[in-house]
Scaffold this active site. Structure first.
Site, PDB file in Angstrom:
ATOM      1  N   HIS A  53     -28.134   6.993 -53.937  1.00 14.14           N
ATOM      2  CA  HIS A  53     -28.130   8.464 -53.855  1.00 14.14           C
ATOM      3  C   HIS A  53     -28.698   9.112 -55.115  1.00 14.14           C
ATOM      4  CE1 HIS A  53     -24.084   8.549 -55.927  1.00 14.14           C
ATOM      5  NE2 HIS A  53     -24.559   9.680 -56.378  1.00 14.14           N
ATOM      6  N   ASP A 109     -24.980   2.026 -51.146  1.00  9.59           N
ATOM      7  CA  ASP A 109     -25.387   2.954 -52.210  1.00  9.59           C
ATOM      8  C   ASP A 109     -25.836   2.188 -53.451  1.00  9.59           C
ATOM      9  OD1 ASP A 109     -25.914   5.311 -53.467  1.00  9.59           O
ATOM     10  OD2 ASP A 109     -23.823   5.940 -53.695  1.00  9.59           O
ATOM     11  N   GLN A 158     -19.091  13.482 -61.649  1.00 11.38           N
ATOM     12  CA  GLN A 158     -20.497  13.810 -61.418  1.00 11.38           C
ATOM     13  C   GLN A 158     -21.339  13.449 -62.644  1.00 11.38           C
ATOM     14  OE1 GLN A 158     -18.332  15.145 -59.339  1.00 11.38           O
ATOM     15  NE2 GLN A 158     -19.635  14.445 -57.676  1.00 11.38           N
ATOM     16  N   GLY A 159     -22.427  12.723 -62.404  1.00  8.71           N
ATOM     17  CA  GLY A 159     -23.297  12.281 -63.495  1.00  8.71           C
ATOM     18  C   GLY A 159     -23.046  10.842 -63.917  1.00  8.71           C
ATOM     19  N   ASP A 160     -21.928  10.299 -63.469  1.00  7.52           N
ATOM     20  CA  ASP A 160     -21.653   8.873 -63.731  1.00  7.52           C
ATOM     21  C   ASP A 160     -22.246   7.992 -62.641  1.00  7.52           C
ATOM     22  OD1 ASP A 160     -20.121   9.243 -66.082  1.00  7.52           O
ATOM     23  OD2 ASP A 160     -18.377   9.775 -64.873  1.00  7.52           O
ATOM     24  N   SER A 161     -22.627   8.604 -61.532  1.00 14.90           N
ATOM     25  CA  SER A 161     -23.171   7.856 -60.396  1.00 14.90           C
ATOM     26  C   SER A 161     -24.243   6.886 -60.821  1.00 14.90           C
ATOM     27  CB  SER A 161     -23.796   8.813 -59.387  1.00 14.90           C
ATOM     28  OG  SER A 161     -22.810   9.304 -58.555  1.00 14.90           O
TER      29      SER A 161
HETATM   30  N1  ARG Z   1     -21.607  10.937 -56.907  1.00 14.87           N
HETATM   31  C1  ARG Z   1     -21.284  11.274 -58.256  1.00 14.87           C
HETATM   32  C2  ARG Z   1     -22.549  11.346 -59.083  1.00 14.87           C
HETATM   33  O1  ARG Z   1     -23.584  11.645 -58.522  1.00 14.87           O
HETATM   34  C3  ARG Z   1     -20.222  10.373 -58.828  1.00 14.87           C
HETATM   35  C4  ARG Z   1     -18.923  10.778 -58.315  1.00 14.87           C
HETATM   36  C5  ARG Z   1     -17.842   9.836 -58.630  1.00 14.87           C
HETATM   37  N2  ARG Z   1     -16.654  10.507 -58.282  1.00 14.87           N
HETATM   38  C6  ARG Z   1     -15.439  10.031 -58.475  1.00 14.87           C
HETATM   39  N3  ARG Z   1     -14.432  10.801 -58.193  1.00 14.87           N
HETATM   40  N4  ARG Z   1     -15.254   8.807 -58.913  1.00 14.87           N
HETATM   41  O2  ARG Z   1     -22.536  11.292 -60.277  1.00 14.87           O
END
Ligand code: ARG
Length: 255
Positions: free
Chosen positions: A71, A116, A201-204
């Site tokens: 993603h 993913d 968000q941003g750790d993905s």
């Molecule tokens: N999808 C998020 C990103 O784009 C990461 C989210 C992780 N969320 C969590 N609650 N562990 O960075």
């Protein structure tokens, strides 16, 4: 991107969940230390960690291939638009190593649910230690380390310095009770029942990892999604690397 999914999920869950979210208190005290509930990583502690210019994390699968989340990328093919930053905990350090991408491979069949993972080939190898991936389920339990430059709280800013935290494994059965749409074979969950520690968000795309029996770091997850960040009974969801290890390894060999 997860935001879209989170929003979809929130809407699908209906008014009760929306009400619960809006009633969440925002305490003026006890702000979590700067990932959520984490602390700063030491320079060189996780040398395989990579920050990607689209705002994601990644890990060095080889010195010239970054493993990240599907993603985080928009498709497969030649792609020179991504910059990988490595070798530093401080993204503004003058000693940061920055290398451009040449190609991207998004997981075959990725459609926004499960699968993913993605690979990014770099223009040059980076001379830093790589992170091996788990190719059996032997390490898919226990306590995991997560790290990233993402938000230190839900809705918070991206971080200049790499943060790290530890989160315990959450069983598929328990995780499915939080997230009925969990793709259990392809996803692995981690988090505390009471919340407070999580990726955000941003750790993905960044790795979730632990020690193997020889004491070496081994990657078991890729930061994928969650409902908000660090909320009670809403663990983080990670791509289950062991499920895809053979595919990832052969895709990397052909990239
Ligand atoms: N999808 C998020 C990103 O784009 C990461 C989210 C992780 N969320 C969590 N609650 N562990 O960075």
């Amino acid at each position: 991107m997860n935001l879209l999914r989170t929003l979809k999920r929130t809407v699908a869950a209906g008014a009760v969940l929306l009400a619960a979210v809006s009633l969440q208190p925002t305490s003026a005290f006890a702000a979590p230390p700067p990932v959520v509930g984490g602390v700063r990583a030491a320079q060189g502690e996780f040398p395989f960690m990579v920050r990607l210019s689209m705002g994601c994390g990644g890990s060095l699968l080889t010195q010239q291939i970054v493993l990240t989340a599907a993603h985080c990328v928009s498709g497969s093919g030649n792609n020179t638009s991504i910059t990988a930053t490595a070798g530093v905990v401080d993204l503004q350090s003058p000693s940061a190593i920055r290398v451009r991408s040449t190609k991207v491979l998004q997981a075959p069949g990725y459609n926004g649910t499960g699968k993913d993972w993605a690979l990014i080939k770099l223009a040059q190898p980076i001379n830093l230690p790589t992170l091996k991936i788990a190719n059996t389920t032997a390490f898919d339990s226990g306590t995991f380390t997560v790290a990233g430059w993402g938000a230190a709280r839900e809705g918070g800013a991206q971080q200049r310095y790499l943060l790290k935290a530890t989160v315990p494994f959450v069983s598929d059965a328990s995780c499915r009770s939080s997230y009925p749409s969990l793709v259990a074979a392809e996803e692995i969950c981690a988090g505390l029942p009471q919340g407070g520690v999580d990726t955000c968000q941003g750790d993905s795309g960044g790795p979730m990892f632990r020690r193997d029996n020889a004491g070496a770091w081994i990657q078991v997850g890729i930061v994928s999604w969650g409902e908000g960040c660090a909320r009670p009974n809403l663990p983080g969801v990670y791509t289950q690397v062991s499920h895809f290890a053979a595919q990832i390894t052969s895709a990397a060999a052909g990239l």
